[in-house]
Design a protein around this motif. Sequence first.
Motif, PDB file in Angstrom:
ATOM      1  N   UNK A   4       0.679  -1.491  -0.092  1.00 42.30           N
ATOM      2  CA  UNK A   4      -0.276   0.192  -0.140  1.00 42.30           C
ATOM      3  C   UNK A   4       0.797   1.650  -0.318  1.00 42.30           C
ATOM      4  N   UNK A   5       1.867   1.443   0.662  1.00 46.18           N
ATOM      5  CA  UNK A   5       2.720   2.430   0.698  1.00 46.18           C
ATOM      6  C   UNK A   5       4.141   2.654  -0.308  1.00 46.18           C
ATOM      7  N   UNK A   6       4.114   1.140  -1.014  1.00 45.65           N
ATOM      8  CA  UNK A   6       4.693   1.556  -1.756  1.00 45.65           C
ATOM      9  C   UNK A   6       3.953   1.259  -3.270  1.00 45.65           C
ATOM     10  N   UNK A   7       2.780   2.182  -3.007  1.00 44.15           N
ATOM     11  CA  UNK A   7       1.621   2.565  -4.195  1.00 44.15           C
ATOM     12  C   UNK A   7       1.777   3.749  -4.259  1.00 44.15           C
ATOM     13  N   UNK A   8       1.204   5.088  -5.110  1.00 45.12           N
ATOM     14  CA  UNK A   8       1.137   6.634  -4.923  1.00 45.12           C
ATOM     15  C   UNK A   8      -0.011   6.679  -4.831  1.00 45.12           C
TER      16      UNK A   8
END
Length: 278
Positions: A191-195
Amino acid sequence: MSFVSDVREVARSRELLVNLVRRELRSKYKGTALGWAWSLINPLATTAIFTVVFSTVMRVEPPVGVDGLHSYPLFLLCGLLSWNFLTAAVQGGQSVLLDNGNLIKKTYFPRRLLVISHVAAAFVSYLVEMGVLVAVFLVFGVNVLPWTPLVLGLMVLLAVFALGLALLLSVVNVYFRDVAHFVALFMQIWFYATPIIYPISLVEGVQDGQSWAADLPLTTLYQLNPMVGFVESVRDMLYGGQLPPAGPVLYALAFTLVSLWVGNAVFARLQGRLAEEL
């Protein structure tokens, strides 16, 4: 069995598949007072929380969209709804065989129908949520209707990608029950590795020298994430009012085909002993 044979088997069982999808939809909010309203309340509540934390407190600035649009909630929803669908399809799909163990042990039917029906039911909710988002854009004076056919195509592509992952994880989870816990942790990282809650420009602004891989810049490593292509392409069309670059879309398409092929192959390989394992 070949992939084509598996598709034909599903097509022959389409009536059962429709009934399974209906069962999934009926049971989703069964016993709740608000029913399907929860499919809208949940993303709106999440959007409100993220807006307060990231836009108000941390002051993350969304890019300027079409016609001067500058709205963090709309920017966020363009990515959050797709992510919510992926999470529901994958994390819910990985346990669908375990949840239907009694049915699997009692009678024979194509086992993958359970996974497909779960993903299809999640996709119906996804369609409703995106339809509401399109209506909100129209209220804000942004005509996103010309982009809706292309957005719908990307949504279907994302559903196929999620189906491949769900097929893989659902059958592996029967044999190795720790899989669900690892997936839950991985989804948080993903999730946090996706914008989704921040613009991709924040990643593109990081100097390449800060990459932890010697030969690849950070932005290149970041864009290996297939969800970047899905999220940014939907956002480009709805929020930015422009056609997304072909590269990320083609990469997402390739990754989707690999996901479906691998997921179906592993499922076909391991489904033979499902009844015994359950």
